[in-house]
Design a protein around this motif. Structure first.
Motif, PDB file in Angstrom:
ATOM      1  N   PRO A   1      11.974  -3.502  -1.117  1.00 24.22           N
ATOM      2  CA  PRO A   1      11.277  -2.895   0.025  1.00 24.22           C
ATOM      3  C   PRO A   1      10.759  -1.495  -0.251  1.00 24.22           C
ATOM      4  N   GLY A   2      11.504  -0.716  -1.023  1.00 30.89           N
ATOM      5  CA  GLY A   2      11.063   0.639  -1.316  1.00 30.89           C
ATOM      6  C   GLY A   2       9.816   0.710  -2.185  1.00 30.89           C
ATOM      7  N   GLN A   3       9.429  -0.451  -2.805  1.00 36.22           N
ATOM      8  CA  GLN A   3       8.245  -0.482  -3.662  1.00 36.22           C
ATOM      9  C   GLN A   3       7.072  -1.214  -3.018  1.00 36.22           C
ATOM     10  N   HIS A   4       7.227  -1.659  -1.792  1.00 33.09           N
ATOM     11  CA  HIS A   4       6.153  -2.403  -1.138  1.00 33.09           C
ATOM     12  C   HIS A   4       4.874  -1.588  -1.011  1.00 33.09           C
ATOM     13  N   ASP A   5       5.020  -0.258  -0.881  1.00 33.69           N
ATOM     14  CA  ASP A   5       3.844   0.595  -0.708  1.00 33.69           C
ATOM     15  C   ASP A   5       3.278   1.110  -2.020  1.00 33.69           C
ATOM     16  N   SER A   6       3.909   0.742  -3.147  1.00 34.37           N
ATOM     17  CA  SER A   6       3.463   1.326  -4.416  1.00 34.37           C
ATOM     18  C   SER A   6       3.459   0.359  -5.588  1.00 34.37           C
ATOM     19  N   TYR A   7       4.001  -0.850  -5.426  1.00 38.56           N
ATOM     20  CA  TYR A   7       4.164  -1.738  -6.583  1.00 38.56           C
ATOM     21  C   TYR A   7       2.809  -2.086  -7.192  1.00 38.56           C
ATOM     22  N   PRO A   8       2.665  -1.955  -8.521  1.00 37.84           N
ATOM     23  CA  PRO A   8       1.362  -2.204  -9.174  1.00 37.84           C
ATOM     24  C   PRO A   8       0.871  -3.627  -8.943  1.00 37.84           C
ATOM     25  N   GLY A   9      -0.410  -3.745  -8.630  1.00 35.49           N
ATOM     26  CA  GLY A   9      -1.039  -5.051  -8.480  1.00 35.49           C
ATOM     27  C   GLY A   9      -1.250  -5.486  -7.053  1.00 35.49           C
ATOM     28  N   LEU A  10      -0.593  -4.833  -6.092  1.00 34.25           N
ATOM     29  CA  LEU A  10      -0.809  -5.153  -4.686  1.00 34.25           C
ATOM     30  C   LEU A  10      -2.032  -4.408  -4.151  1.00 34.25           C
ATOM     31  N   SER A  11      -2.572  -4.883  -3.049  1.00 37.86           N
ATOM     32  CA  SER A  11      -3.811  -4.310  -2.483  1.00 37.86           C
ATOM     33  C   SER A  11      -3.484  -3.103  -1.597  1.00 37.86           C
ATOM     34  N   HIS A  12      -3.071  -2.016  -2.236  1.00 36.90           N
ATOM     35  CA  HIS A  12      -2.670  -0.833  -1.484  1.00 36.90           C
ATOM     36  C   HIS A  12      -3.849  -0.179  -0.765  1.00 36.90           C
ATOM     37  N   HIS A  13      -5.074  -0.421  -1.241  1.00 43.33           N
ATOM     38  CA  HIS A  13      -6.242   0.184  -0.573  1.00 43.33           C
ATOM     39  C   HIS A  13      -6.578  -0.540   0.729  1.00 43.33           C
ATOM     40  N   LEU A  14      -5.947  -1.697   0.954  1.00 43.02           N
ATOM     41  CA  LEU A  14      -6.146  -2.474   2.177  1.00 43.02           C
ATOM     42  C   LEU A  14      -4.759  -2.840   2.734  1.00 43.02           C
ATOM     43  N   PRO A  15      -4.159  -1.961   3.537  1.00 46.43           N
ATOM     44  CA  PRO A  15      -2.790  -2.199   4.006  1.00 46.43           C
ATOM     45  C   PRO A  15      -2.585  -3.549   4.686  1.00 46.43           C
ATOM     46  N   ALA A  16      -3.569  -4.020   5.460  1.00 48.97           N
ATOM     47  CA  ALA A  16      -3.419  -5.308   6.131  1.00 48.97           C
ATOM     48  C   ALA A  16      -3.352  -6.446   5.122  1.00 48.97           C
ATOM     49  N   VAL A  17      -4.117  -6.341   4.037  1.00 46.60           N
ATOM     50  CA  VAL A  17      -4.089  -7.363   2.994  1.00 46.60           C
ATOM     51  C   VAL A  17      -2.784  -7.281   2.222  1.00 46.60           C
ATOM     52  N   ARG A  18      -2.332  -6.049   1.927  1.00 45.84           N
ATOM     53  CA  ARG A  18      -1.052  -5.901   1.226  1.00 45.84           C
ATOM     54  C   ARG A  18       0.080  -6.548   2.015  1.00 45.84           C
ATOM     55  N   ALA A  19       0.091  -6.343   3.318  1.00 44.65           N
ATOM     56  CA  ALA A  19       1.120  -6.979   4.153  1.00 44.65           C
ATOM     57  C   ALA A  19       1.021  -8.498   4.081  1.00 44.65           C
ATOM     58  N   ALA A  20      -0.206  -9.012   4.057  1.00 35.71           N
ATOM     59  CA  ALA A  20      -0.402 -10.456   3.960  1.00 35.71           C
ATOM     60  C   ALA A  20       0.040 -10.977   2.597  1.00 35.71           C
ATOM     61  N   GLU A  21      -0.193 -10.210   1.530  1.00 36.31           N
ATOM     62  CA  GLU A  21       0.247 -10.616   0.195  1.00 36.31           C
ATOM     63  C   GLU A  21       1.766 -10.735   0.141  1.00 36.31           C
ATOM     64  N   LEU A  22       2.460  -9.759   0.704  1.00 32.98           N
ATOM     65  CA  LEU A  22       3.916  -9.755   0.649  1.00 32.98           C
ATOM     66  C   LEU A  22       4.528 -10.912   1.436  1.00 32.98           C
ATOM     67  N   ALA A  23       3.871 -11.301   2.533  1.00 28.97           N
ATOM     68  CA  ALA A  23       4.420 -12.348   3.404  1.00 28.97           C
ATOM     69  C   ALA A  23       3.878 -13.734   3.103  1.00 28.97           C
ATOM     70  N   ALA A  24       2.917 -13.864   2.196  1.00 24.31           N
ATOM     71  CA  ALA A  24       2.205 -15.125   1.984  1.00 24.31           C
ATOM     72  C   ALA A  24       3.120 -16.220   1.440  1.00 24.31           C
ATOM     73  N   PRO A  25       2.920 -17.462   1.884  1.00 23.45           N
ATOM     74  CA  PRO A  25       3.692 -18.592   1.341  1.00 23.45           C
ATOM     75  C   PRO A  25       3.347 -18.831  -0.125  1.00 23.45           C
TER      76      PRO A  25
END
Length: 355
Positions: free
Chosen positions: A162-186
């Protein structure tokens, strides 16, 4: 060694759109000579998302074929194919399947009704097409995809602290709504070795703002393997597939826009991911007996592709809750068939010379 090849644009009726594919014809006499390492080098030479090696079916008692039309069984009903990316071999991929089906059935082996792949036999249905490609027009095909589906228990949120959800390399940090969807995606597999993180993007605008340069290292996630234990090791091919469902769908066909960016470069059409997405929506979400999908991909990169998928399932409503909670709710759904369809058109023929 000289090997005939063809290139096609797949999931399109317009040349220079869709997803390019190279198909190399391998004579029976050259099979042992064309090693895995050489196939990988040839795939890197074509430098396309996938390259297919189609093994010429030899005539009975004759394995001395050395090119299309020599020593091969033109009336064969089955043709074996191997599918390679620039990095590895795949057990199954969608646009190589449709491209190979069109090339085999309408150009090289008119009696073929089955492609033999590492994921299993794939039955072809081309009865709705208009005939042979005499004027260079595109031809369409449908392929019954071998499937071994699995909705995995974990998501990216479970294997990235959880502490890396906002910084982990490869996630869409420039689009917070997409990053949230990536983390929760099936996380869903269509076959063993082909798994997709199915990311539902909130808007078409956000779909267009995705970063094609992002890439996740799925083999070394900090919280351990993403896939269920009995699908490890190895994980095989794992990638994110982004989709948006907007207006235009009806009660007969669900229409979606998608993008595949995981490979460090955008893929114009990803039939395996489209098949996985359709199967997931039909079985895990909509729980319908028959569902049809029209998936448009590659628009943002100027190579519009249209992928069609039909799923058929057995659906049984539960009359009572099970004695032991198995985590399943509502209907019991068993996926029976996945049909992947689309058009393809030949762009060029040539001869590959390999030392």
């Amino acid at each position: 060694m000289q090997l005939p090849f063809a290139t096609l644009d797949v999931f399109t009726s317009t040349r220079l759109e869709g997803n390019p594919l190279a198909v190399v014809s391998v004579p029976a006499s050259r099979r042992a000579e064309l090693t895995q390492a050489k196939k990988q080098k040839i795939a890197q030479e074509f430098n396309l998302s996938e390259t297919v090696f189609m093994h010429q079916p030899a005539k009975k008692g004759d394995d001395a074929g050395d090119g299309v039309g020599r020593g091969e069984d033109k009336d064969a009903s089955q043709v074996e194919i191997d599918i390679f990316t620039t990095e590895s071999e795949l057990p199954f991929a969608g646009h190589p399947t449709i491209g190979s089906a069109v090339l085999a059935r309408f150009h090289w082996y008119p009696a073929v009704d089955t492609l033999l792949t590492k994921s299993g036999p794939i039955h072809l249905d081309v009865s709705s097409s208009s005939g042979k490609d005499k004027k260079g027009q595109p031809q369409s095909a449908r392929a019954r995809i071998s499937h071994d589906v699995r909705l995995h228990q974990k998501t990216l949120a479970d294997v990235i602290p959880p502490g890396q959800h906002d910084s982990y390399p490869g996630l869409s940090h420039h689009l917070p709504a997409v990053r949230a969807a990536e983390l929760a995606a099936p996380v869903f597999s269509i076959v063993r070795g082909m798994t997709f993180v199915l990311v539902c993007v909130p808007s078409l605008e956000l779909l267009g703002q995705l970063d094609p340069g992002l890439r996740l290292d799925f083999d070394n996630l900090p919280g351990g393997p993403l896939l269920d234990a009995d699908r490890q090791p190895p994980a095989g091919f794992v990638a994110r597939y982004y989709y948006y469902t907007g207006p235009g769908s009806n009660s007969y066909v669900r229409k979606m826009r998608t993008r595949m960016l995981e490979l460090g470069a955008e893929d114009p059409a990803t039939g395996s991911a489209a098949s996985a997405l359709a199967a997931y929506l039909a079985v895990a979400v909509n729980q319908t007996a028959t569902a049809k999908f029209e998936i448009t991909q590659g628009v943002e990169m100027g190579r519009r592709s249209v992928i069609r998928v039909e799923t058929r399932s057995d659906v049984q409503q539960r009359e009572a809750a099970p004695a032991v909670d198995d985590g399943k709710e509502g209907a019991q759904v068993e996926l029976r068939e996945v049909w992947l369809g689309g058009e393809a058109v030949v762009v060029q023929y040539g001869t590959l010379v390999v030392d």
